[in-house]
Structure formats: C-alpha cells, structure tokens
Design a protein around this motif. Sequence first.
Motif, PDB file in Angstrom:
ATOM      1  N   VAL A  60      -5.491  15.881  42.596  1.00  0.00           N
ATOM      2  CA  VAL A  60      -6.582  14.888  42.622  1.00  0.00           C
ATOM      3  C   VAL A  60      -6.365  13.836  41.538  1.00  0.00           C
ATOM      4  O   VAL A  60      -6.498  12.629  41.779  1.00  0.00           O
ATOM      5  N   THR A  61      -6.009  14.286  40.350  1.00  0.00           N
ATOM      6  CA  THR A  61      -5.795  13.340  39.259  1.00  0.00           C
ATOM      7  C   THR A  61      -4.634  12.395  39.577  1.00  0.00           C
ATOM      8  O   THR A  61      -4.713  11.187  39.315  1.00  0.00           O
ATOM      9  N   SER A  62      -3.583  12.939  40.177  1.00  0.00           N
ATOM     10  CA  SER A  62      -2.427  12.095  40.506  1.00  0.00           C
ATOM     11  C   SER A  62      -2.755  11.113  41.618  1.00  0.00           C
ATOM     12  O   SER A  62      -2.298   9.962  41.601  1.00  0.00           O
ATOM     13  N   LEU A  63      -3.533  11.571  42.605  1.00  0.00           N
ATOM     14  CA  LEU A  63      -3.932  10.657  43.687  1.00  0.00           C
ATOM     15  C   LEU A  63      -4.798   9.526  43.144  1.00  0.00           C
ATOM     16  O   LEU A  63      -4.644   8.362  43.559  1.00  0.00           O
ATOM     17  N   ASN A  64      -5.683   9.852  42.209  1.00  0.00           N
ATOM     18  CA  ASN A  64      -6.485   8.795  41.567  1.00  0.00           C
ATOM     19  C   ASN A  64      -5.575   7.777  40.889  1.00  0.00           C
ATOM     20  O   ASN A  64      -5.776   6.563  40.991  1.00  0.00           O
ATOM     21  N   LEU A  65      -4.591   8.289  40.175  1.00  0.00           N
ATOM     22  CA  LEU A  65      -3.674   7.419  39.429  1.00  0.00           C
ATOM     23  C   LEU A  65      -2.870   6.529  40.384  1.00  0.00           C
ATOM     24  O   LEU A  65      -2.744   5.320  40.169  1.00  0.00           O
ATOM     25  N   ILE A  66      -2.360   7.121  41.451  1.00  0.00           N
ATOM     26  CA  ILE A  66      -1.549   6.361  42.405  1.00  0.00           C
ATOM     27  C   ILE A  66      -2.400   5.245  43.033  1.00  0.00           C
ATOM     28  O   ILE A  66      -1.968   4.086  43.131  1.00  0.00           O
ATOM     29  N   ARG A  67      -3.624   5.604  43.400  1.00  0.00           N
ATOM     30  CA  ARG A  67      -4.487   4.590  44.021  1.00  0.00           C
ATOM     31  C   ARG A  67      -4.798   3.457  43.045  1.00  0.00           C
ATOM     32  O   ARG A  67      -4.752   2.280  43.404  1.00  0.00           O
ATOM     33  N   ALA A  68      -5.096   3.821  41.804  1.00  0.00           N
ATOM     34  CA  ALA A  68      -5.422   2.788  40.810  1.00  0.00           C
ATOM     35  C   ALA A  68      -4.208   1.890  40.543  1.00  0.00           C
ATOM     36  O   ALA A  68      -4.354   0.668  40.397  1.00  0.00           O
ATOM     37  N   ALA A  69      -3.018   2.483  40.506  1.00  0.00           N
ATOM     38  CA  ALA A  69      -1.816   1.685  40.251  1.00  0.00           C
ATOM     39  C   ALA A  69      -1.569   0.712  41.402  1.00  0.00           C
ATOM     40  O   ALA A  69      -1.332  -0.486  41.185  1.00  0.00           O
ATOM     41  N   VAL A  70      -1.657   1.211  42.624  1.00  0.00           N
ATOM     42  CA  VAL A  70      -1.421   0.353  43.794  1.00  0.00           C
ATOM     43  C   VAL A  70      -2.442  -0.777  43.827  1.00  0.00           C
ATOM     44  O   VAL A  70      -2.107  -1.944  44.039  1.00  0.00           O
ATOM     45  N   LYS A  71      -3.696  -0.421  43.551  1.00  0.00           N
ATOM     46  CA  LYS A  71      -4.774  -1.414  43.576  1.00  0.00           C
ATOM     47  C   LYS A  71      -4.529  -2.517  42.558  1.00  0.00           C
ATOM     48  O   LYS A  71      -4.804  -3.698  42.803  1.00  0.00           O
ATOM     49  N   ALA A  72      -3.962  -2.125  41.404  1.00  0.00           N
ATOM     50  CA  ALA A  72      -3.705  -3.104  40.347  1.00  0.00           C
ATOM     51  C   ALA A  72      -2.368  -3.814  40.545  1.00  0.00           C
ATOM     52  O   ALA A  72      -1.990  -4.664  39.731  1.00  0.00           O
ATOM     53  N   GLY A  73      -1.629  -3.415  41.583  1.00  0.00           N
ATOM     54  CA  GLY A  73      -0.329  -4.050  41.829  1.00  0.00           C
ATOM     55  C   GLY A  73       0.765  -3.576  40.882  1.00  0.00           C
ATOM     56  O   GLY A  73       1.784  -4.252  40.714  1.00  0.00           O
ATOM     57  N   VAL A  74       0.563  -2.405  40.269  1.00  0.00           N
ATOM     58  CA  VAL A  74       1.609  -1.827  39.400  1.00  0.00           C
ATOM     59  C   VAL A  74       2.466  -0.937  40.292  1.00  0.00           C
ATOM     60  O   VAL A  74       2.036   0.134  40.721  1.00  0.00           O
ATOM     61  N   MET A  75       3.677  -1.392  40.595  1.00  0.00           N
ATOM     62  CA  MET A  75       4.422  -0.790  41.688  1.00  0.00           C
ATOM     63  C   MET A  75       5.609   0.063  41.252  1.00  0.00           C
ATOM     64  O   MET A  75       6.550   0.259  42.018  1.00  0.00           O
TER      65      MET A  75
END
Length: 335
Positions: A97-112
């Motif tokens: 869950v923590t990793s999925l949160n992180l992945i979503r936040a990164a994608v949303k911010a455009g950190v690829m």
Amino acid sequence: TPKTILVTGGAGYVGSHCVAELLDHGHRVVVFDNLRQGHVAAVPPEAAFVQADLADEAALARVFAEWRFDAVFHFAALSVVGESMRDPHAYLHGNTVTSLNLIRAAVKAGVMKLVFSSTANLFGSPKRIPIDEDEAIDPGSPYGESKFMIERALHWADRCHGLRSACLRYFNAAGAHPNGKLGEDHSPETHLIPLVMDAATGKRPHIEIFGDDYDTHDGTCIRDYIHVCDLADAHLRVLDALEERSVRYNLGNGTGYSVREVISSVERITGRSVPVKIGPRRPGDLPVLIASSERIRRDLGWQPRFPDLDSIIAGAWAWRSAHPHGFRGLAAAAE
Ligand code: UFG
C-alpha cells in the motif's frame, strides 16, 4: 549535473548509506522516513528531512508539491523475513500500500524515475547458483512476495505511464560507511553480523545458529554478503541508465559464506571467541543465496569495492565498537 532525489527510508540502514553517496556526488536529497526503524541521527544536516509515513497520502502530496524531484529512491519497508512469516498481512499490506501510494504520487507529479530496493528473497527455489536475473521468481516469504508485488506494480507503471524503474535485488547488505558516521542499527536486531559481534563482546550470551542440518558444506545457511556502500554505488549508476529503460539487477559479491564462516570471521576480526548454540531452522530461510551480478557489471561497469568478507566485517566492527549503543548513543551525545 546535480539532481534532487526523494529518498524514502533514508534514515534506515541501506537508505542512509545511499543518502551519503548521493550527497558525496553533489546531489540534493530529501529524506522521507517515519523513523519506525530509521534514526534521525543517521540523516546528515545537508539533507532535508521529512518525518512522515508513506501511508499518509497528504504528507506525500505535500512533499511532491514542495520539491521538484528528478527521481525517487524507495527503501522504506518492513524487511525482516522471519517476522513476515509470523505476520504476513503486515508485509503484504503494509509494504504494497505504501509503495502504491508512492508510485501514484510520483506519476502524478511527473517524476518518472524510481530506484527500488528489492530482495534476493524473490528466489525461493533457485535452479542455478549463482542466481542471475533469468532465475524463476518464487518468493521465499511474505516479505519477498511483497517486494515482488511492488516490482509488478512498477512494471505496469512503466507500461501505462512511462515511469522508469530499477529493481535492485539485494543479497545480504552488510558493513558500515568508511566515514565512521553510519552503520547497522536495527531494533530489535535480527541480522547475523551485528548479532555475532554482540555475542563476541558479551552483550549477548551467545549466537544461536538457526539450523546446522542444511545441505551445505558445514550444514549452515550460505549467504552472499555485500557492502552497503557497494549497494549505494549501484543506485547511482542505475539512475543514469534509467534515461533509457527500466532495468532489474541482482546485487551481490558472487561469493557465499556459511553462518559458521561468518562467525569465524568475526572471531578473527575482534580477536574474541563467540559462544555458539545450535537452534532449529528459522521459517522462511533458504539454504543458499548467492548472486550473479554479471549483468550490472557488464551493463554499467559496477564492481564491488569491498568484496572481501573480513573487510566488510572489519568495517562493521569499527562502527559497532565505536558506537556500542548505535545511533541512540549518538543522539544522546549530541544533546
Ligand atoms: N542467522 C542465524 N542466527 C541469527 C541470525 C541469523 O543463524 O541469530 C542466520 C540466518 O538463518 C541466515 C543468515 O544467518 O541463514 C543470515 O540471516 P539474516 O537475518 O542476517 O539475513 P537474511 O538472509 O534472513 O535476510 C537478509 C535481509 C533480507 C533479504 C535477504 C536476502 O534481512 O531483507 O537478506 O538474502 F531479503
């Protein structure tokens, strides 16, 4: 060119050594850590520090809004094989869950770009030793399974969003930073090398060997111990490779040592004898884990700077004997 890197779990053992390596190379670092296992004294003053949990999506959103990151290094996780056998849910739920949160936040911010701390525990039934990247995945524990689930989430984040990731399957991280400021300090400690050092100094009465009836030359489990600074070096190298594509690498020295051989090495380095007791096997343990790191050597020119077990243990001993109470002692000294 200097980059800005978000480091989750940057106050923990492997994370803090990677933070040091990033700073040494002139990069800017933001450490995100809930301090459940990490230590604030392990975060150098040159790094920004956010104490928060990856389960807290609002805190994550604030961090991504405040800084423009070039990449994320993701270390934050529960990481004890034996504990995961007693509480699989904590691992399968907590780590994912923590990793999925992180992945979503990164994608949303455009950190690829994301470098992920994965594990040799993915390879629960290896057909060939040393273990290369083509080995079948069959996690040895809920811990390993949780890391594999995150590797799959990263696979789809690349396919669907173009998030480039590096999954680094560490074998057994060991040793301490030569600068004398960082080392291994878990609470409770479960890892072999620090426990054996404590048995050498009398801080613990003995070391219990978890099973001496494995099918190995002396009956004890064999592991591939890799220096944390060599792991850190690999992280910086893959960061450049991510410009092109996602990658997966197994990271070890390519040499295995049995539990008994680790104990002998600690006796040599410390000059003390280590009392030993033989106990039952620990659930989730695999008999032999040795890495083939030919792929990262070939692709990125990585090679271990500290390949030899005695020198890894000598570094661990230097830190442990200078800081018998770990970072707790350091924080107290600073106050
Ligand atoms: N061991 C003992 N007695 C102890 C502690 C450990 O005999 O008191 C043995 C274990 O059975 C194992 C070896 O020492 O055979 C190493 O054990 P560690 O607990 O130090 O490390 P693990 O191999 O269990 O796990 C480590 C990391 C994991 C990672 C794994 C990958 O903690 O996160 O390496 O190989 F997945």
